[in-house]
Design an enzyme around this catalytic site. Structure first.
Site, PDB file in Angstrom:
ATOM      1  N   ASP A   3      16.677 -45.699  45.464  1.00  0.00           N
ATOM      2  CA  ASP A   3      16.324 -44.606  46.372  1.00  0.00           C
ATOM      3  C   ASP A   3      17.313 -44.532  47.522  1.00  0.00           C
ATOM      4  OD1 ASP A   3      14.227 -44.164  44.771  1.00  0.00           O
ATOM      5  OD2 ASP A   3      12.665 -44.402  46.301  1.00  0.00           O
ATOM      6  N   ASP A  15       7.121 -46.738  45.385  1.00  0.00           N
ATOM      7  CA  ASP A  15       7.807 -45.502  45.064  1.00  0.00           C
ATOM      8  C   ASP A  15       6.817 -44.520  44.450  1.00  0.00           C
ATOM      9  OD1 ASP A  15      10.157 -43.907  44.683  1.00  0.00           O
ATOM     10  OD2 ASP A  15       9.911 -44.303  42.551  1.00  0.00           O
ATOM     11  N   THR A  32       9.754 -38.863  47.125  1.00  0.00           N
ATOM     12  CA  THR A  32       8.812 -38.482  46.076  1.00  0.00           C
ATOM     13  C   THR A  32       7.374 -38.490  46.587  1.00  0.00           C
ATOM     14  OG1 THR A  32       8.911 -40.778  45.370  1.00  0.00           O
ATOM     15  CG2 THR A  32      10.187 -39.210  44.138  1.00  0.00           C
ATOM     16  N   THR A  33       7.081 -39.414  47.471  1.00  0.00           N
ATOM     17  CA  THR A  33       5.721 -39.469  47.996  1.00  0.00           C
ATOM     18  C   THR A  33       5.457 -38.255  48.884  1.00  0.00           C
ATOM     19  OG1 THR A  33       6.024 -41.838  48.059  1.00  0.00           O
ATOM     20  CG2 THR A  33       4.082 -40.979  49.118  1.00  0.00           C
TER      21      THR A  33
END
Lengths: 559, 545
Positions: free
Chosen positions: B396, B59, B92-93
């Site tokens: 997620d 994550d 998020t990445t």
């Protein structure tokens, strides 16, 4: 140059970062290393390890989990390996060495594919697929059901489990004990759900001295306590037992209270009240005509006096857990307020109350219970260290007995089932399409580590034994394995070496999933969070230069 | 470049191009760190802190949070990832990588003597245009695609995670869990408070043996072993006070004259709690959950009444249970008349409450709650690290499912949206006459960061024809299949992402890039030299002597 020649510091200077192939190989090595520590602890020819902790304490064991718990490791991947031994121990109680060895081997066989630039994800997919097939094979074709009420069959299984341990020399005794303890604590509730909580209801008490053969499972409870008053009787047959968790002494209220005394008599009255209170407590208890009173709290001298006078034996300060077991064993209800005691609270199922002196300590035995639902396993042995090892062995045996009672299916031991699954997977591998075929068959190969280690530990010719075993399995003799004593091939059906299915399943699942987790890692960052001192000054700062030097330069940045 | 003496304070100052370049490099090195964890073939990172605790994760937000980034510009990106995590929960990445790429192309433009403000203006325009294009042309309605597409969206989110191989299993689990906590928002729509999905971890067994429980799982055990472990048709009382011996508050003293009254006080202390318990039991309660303790002396009453009492539950858990069962969360038994009472209406109902053994622990399961359905996930795995990572991945995925269900619109994943936007923005840029053209072109360029050199042009070609020729409009859903290394129709395969996630990613990344682009001067103060405490200084200077 960039930034006026100054290095651009992005991360904290104390952190150390490693990535790529190096990390993967490092993880694999760490896994192999831990497996190597445990390797010699597998099989009937296994040796004990003596571990010394920094305080000078000594542990002697060949239990995988106990060994790994004692050694401290630095490498994060190695920590994973240690954790899985713990998981295995908690979940099924046996097979802790096998799981670590297997996980280490699974990582080792993956190494060559990583070197051939195969993506870890492909290896992982193959592993998972192989695991599913292996579990299917275990459940459907290789396992056989067992009748849990058949003593001889059950004993055989437990025996083959503890055959590898120190306790193995006393096989029959230990098996009998494990079986009896588990049968005692097994209960079935209304909905038919079986509950076997060995940890809570079967306590193992160790008393150094005597011989191991003197160990036994009591049909009741033993506690390490003496009667409170020398004059109380130390042997009562068919006792009526009252269990309390309140003190038999005067206890002040919890609110802060003060008494303003005006009259001279007030003070004597105050003291009198205290005495009267204790007297009342005793009167309440005595009304039920008990022979034995056991409480978790203290008993005052005055209360002892009343109890002795009435011929009641009293024990104080027993542990909460012991009290709970006592309640299950003798059918009493633990009571808090003496004025609420009822006839139904009295325990009458115990047949004998007796205080014995063993060594120079007194022990209270409450035995001959009718249908006890809790018990004490009494272990005797020459020294404390040996007793500790015997306890660990017995825990494993209890685990096996419990697993069997919950899932009564068996697989052949001695590496036979591992070889059979390996053989099965090798054949299936031919039907796997694409590159995945290679790691798939590699996993099959990895399973051979169990018979291999068995052969190794008893000094057999590994190559000869293993090829012969492979040939046997290829011809369909799936119950053949390695006789760990002699280092020869043997039919496990004849040798009567069995393992519970639940243990084997858990070993495979945990080993594969751990290998999967470790193979997915391509980056290790260590030393994050506030490092308090510069003690580890040798760490490389992650600067532009340092990156440059290691050739980790991001490709897409234009200079 | 560095002008120390000019400043009145101790510190370093740098300005102009070097600062910008430095910032860009810092940003891209942050992006490089997380880059390898993007996509279905992404791998994990292992982070070890100074105590030796290990975290294994994929994550982006978690990686960056644990990395302790020092460079100020890089920190902006870390916060960006955190923001995306809070707002959307997934992607998020991607957001970090897009932002870094935007910065990199902007830096090129600045080197060609284009003023940062024109780039900023161009970026803003491009972002707006891109969002509009996504909403008008690329979104699909989930209603027409049904449950399958929600599961597919959850699967897409999991594809890069450790549970990717069992994504079928987990995706269905996540969707079920999200459906179970559905509540109406009063305006005809539904809300999915995913926080109400309780996730418990227990090591042991295998990941595929994780289970969803239709009810609430509580990580506590009954207070006494003698209590029953299973109650059907449970009436649940949720209390926020201890059932301990009543005790005066600190500092309150009772003064009595008659010694006999002392005894009465003592007696009363024990009786107050007893009366309370009797009131609760009388109202029909057979499961009592409390945040406080329960004295040993009170346990017997519950045992005798055949009730289950659980002490030291977490307050947050109890509040949720109260909501789910329709119980009233009581902080006191006092009513308006100043008396103590317990009404049967305070009780919540559930079909079954049981205590079950999971791994080496016991859990209390509350099933079939009456007021609202609740759900709990029990995760199993070989060790704690695995379970932790599973929890993050499922969180997620839950966020994604929630967004999809709430907005009921999705876009195709696998780089399909990015490729479409890139193509669209490039043609849009040529229609502009100002200098922003270049910036928009750059924006478009930076969206195509996903590697695989030979695939990207092919993908672009598909998208180009989809936008030019109407009969090829189906091609707009094409994206990359990174496992096989091919271009394929991602709509057919079921690689979906919530529209909201994509929009937020673009917006946040643009904002962050703009923030960093605007910087042209950096002043770094040096740390104060004295490390001793005020006391030590005072001692030295003799003030204390």
């Amino acid at each position: 140059m960039l930034g006026g020649g100054q290095p651009i510091i992005v991360l904290n200077q104390n952190t150390k970062r490693e990535s790529g192939r190096k990390v993967q190989l490092q993880n694999i090595n760490a896994g192999k290393m831990i497996a190597d520590v445990i390797r010699t602890c597998l099989g009937p020819r296994s040796m004990l390890k003596m571990l010394m902790d920094p305080m000078g304490g000594v542990v002697m064991t060949n239990d995988g989990n106990a060994i790994l718990r004692e050694i401290t490791v630095q490498h994060p991947a190695a920590k994973h390996m240690i954790e899985i031994a713990r998981t295995q121990d908690e979940e099924v109680g046996d097979g802790t060495s096998s799981v670590v060895i297997l996980a280490g081997e699974m990582l080792a066989v993956a190494e060559q594919y990583l070197e051939q630039n195969m993506h870890p994800l492909i290896i992982i997919q193959a592993y998972r697929q192989a695991l599913d097939h292996a579990l299917e094979a275990l459940k459907d074709t290789l396992s056989v059901p067992i009748d849990i009420n058949d003593d001889t069959q059950m004993t055989e299984v437990i025996k083959s489990c503890i055959g590898t341990k120190f306790l193995g020399q006393y096989g029959d005794l230990a098996c009998g004990m494990a079986l009896r303890a588990v049968r005692t604590v097994a209960t079935t509730d209304e909905s038919g759900r079986r509950e076997i909580d060995v940890k809570k209801w079967a306590r193992i008490e160790k008393i150094p001295g005597g011989a191991i053969e003197e160990s036994c499972v009591l049909d009741g409870i033993m506690i390490n306590k003496d009667v409170t008053h020398a004059k109380m009787s130390r042997k009562v047959e068919n006792p009526r037992i009252i269990l309390l968790d309140c003190p038999l002494e005067y206890k002040k209220g919890e609110s802060q209270t003060s008494v303003e005394m005006t009259a001279e008599t007030d003070f004597t009255r105050l003291l009198q009240i205290e005495e009267e209170h204790v007297k009342e407590l005793c009167a309440d208890i005595l009304a039920l005509r008990p022979d034995v009173v056991i409480t978790e709290k203290g008993v005052s001298d005055l209360a002892q006096h009343y109890l002795v006078k009435a011929g009641v034996t009293c024990l104080r300060r027993v542990k909460k857990s012991d009290n709970n077991r006592l309640a299950r064993a003798c059918g009493a209800t633990i009571c808090n307020r003496t004025e609420e005691l009822k006839e139904s609270d009295v325990g009458t199922q115990a047949g004998l109350f007796e205080v014995k002196k063993i060594g120079d300590e007194y022990f209270t035995f409450i035995t001959k219970c009718q249908d006890p639902k809790a018990c004490t396993v009494l272990l005797r042995g020459p020294s404390k260290d040996i007793l500790n090892e015997v306890e660990r062995n017995l825990q494993d045996a209890l685990g096996v007995a419990r697993n069997l009672a919950l899932e009564p299916r068996l697989v052949p031991g001695g590496g036979a089932v591992d070889m059979a699954v390996s053989n099965f997977l090798q054949q299936k591998a031919k039907g796997v399409s694409g590159v995945r075929q290679w790691p798939y068959s590699a996993l099959a190969q990895a399973l051979e580590v169990i018979p291999r280690t068995l052969a190794q530990n008893c000094g057999a010719n590994i190559i000869r034994v293993l090829t012969a075993l492979r040939a046997k399995h290829a011809s369909g003799a799936t119950s053949w394995g390695v006789d760990g004593e002699m280092g020869e091939l043997a039919d496990m059906n004849k040798l009567k070496i069995w393992e519970p299915l639940a243990v084997k399943e858990q070993v495979y699942k945990t080993a594969v999933e751990t290998a999967v987790l470790l193979l997915r890692i391509d980056d290790i960052v260590s030393g994050s969070k506030k490092a308090k001192d510069g003690g580890e000054g040798a760490r490389l700062p992650l600067t532009w230069e340092a990156w440059n030097k290691r050739g980790n330069l991001p490709k897409n940045i234009v200079h | 470049m560095t002008a120390e003496s000019v400043l009145s304070i101790q510190g370093k100052r740098s300005s102009g191009t070097p600062v910008r370049t430095e910032n860009v490099i810092a940003a891209s090195s942050v992006a490089n760190i997380v880059k390898s964890s993007l996509g279905p073939v992404g791998l994990d990172k292992m982070i070890v802190d100074d105590v030796g605790d290990v975290t294994v994760t994929n994550d982006g937000a978690t990686i960056l949070k644990l990395l302790e980034v020092e460079h100020p510009a890089a920190r902006v990106l870390v916060e960006l990832a955190q923001l995306q995590d809070e707002e959307v929960g997934d992607g998020t990445t991607s957001v970090v990588i897009i932002a870094a790429e935007l910065l990199k192309v902007a830096d090129e433009l600045v080197k060609q003597k284009i003023h940062p403000t024109s780039i900023i203006a161009g970026y803003k325009l491009a972002c707006k245009e891109a969002c509009r294009y996504i909403q008008n042309n690329l979104t699909m309605n989930t209603d027409e695609l049904g449950r399958d597409c929600i599961v597919a969206a959850a699967k897409t989110s999991m594809s890069s995670k450790v549970i990717s191989i069992d994504s079928d299993f987990f995706a269905n689990m996540v969707v079920d869990a999200a459906m179970a906590v559905r509540t109406s928002d009063g305006k005809g729509g539904y809300k999915y408070p995913i926080k109400a999905v309780n996730i418990l971890k227990a090591h042991g067994r295998s990941a595929t043996e994780s289970a969803i429980i239709n009810g609430y799982a509580l990580n506590c055990t009954v207070a006494s072993h003698a209590m029953t472990k299973k109650i059907t048709n449970a009436k649940i009382a949720c209390l926020d006070f201890s059932l301990n011996k009543e005790k005066m508050k600190l500092g309150i003293q009772v003064l009595v004259n008659d010694p006999a009254k002392l005894e009465a006080i003592r007696q009363r202390e024990a009786d107050i709690t007893k009366e309370r318990i009797e009131k609760i039991l009388k109202a029909g309660a057979n499961v009592i959950l409390t945040t406080g303790g329960i004295d040993d002396l009170c346990l017997k009453y519950f045992v005798e009444a055949g009730a289950m009492a659980v002490r030291r539950c977490k307050k947050s858990d109890l509040k949720r249970i109260a909501k789910a069962t329709g119980a009233t969360f009581l902080t006191t038994l006092c009513n308006l008349e100043g008396e103590e009472s317990f009404e049967p209406t305070y009780l919540g109902e559930a079909a079954e409450v049981t205590q079950e053994r999971v791994c080496d622990d016991e859990l209390i399961l509350i099933k079939g709650t009456s007021a609202r359905t609740a759900s709990s996930l029990i995760l199993r795995g070989p060790n704690d690290f695995y379970c932790d990572e599973m929890e993050r991945s499922l969180h997620d995925a839950l966020c994604v499912v929630k967004r999809v269900l709430e907005s009921s619109s999705i876009v195709c994943g696998g780089g399909s949206v990015e490729a479409a936007l890139s193509v669209y923005l490039e043609s849009f840029a040529t229609s502009l006459s100002s200098r922003e053209q270049l910036a928009i072109g750059a924006f478009a360029q930076s969206l195509l960061l996903k590697d695989a050199t030979d695939l990207v042009p092919k993908l672009r070609a598909y998208h180009h024809s989809s936008q030019i020729k109407t009969e090829h409009s189906q091609l707009k859903y094409y994206g990359l299949d990174l496992i096989e290394g091919q271009v394929r129709d991602n709509k057919k395969v079921g690689v979906f992402e919530p529209t909201l996630s994509k929009l937020k990613q673009l917006k946040f990344a643009t904002e962050a890039a703009i923030t960093i682009l605007r910087i042209d001067d950096m002043i770094k103060l040096e740390q104060e030299p004295s490390k001793e405490s005020g006391y030590q200084q005072a001692l030295k200077s003799g003030q204390l002597g």
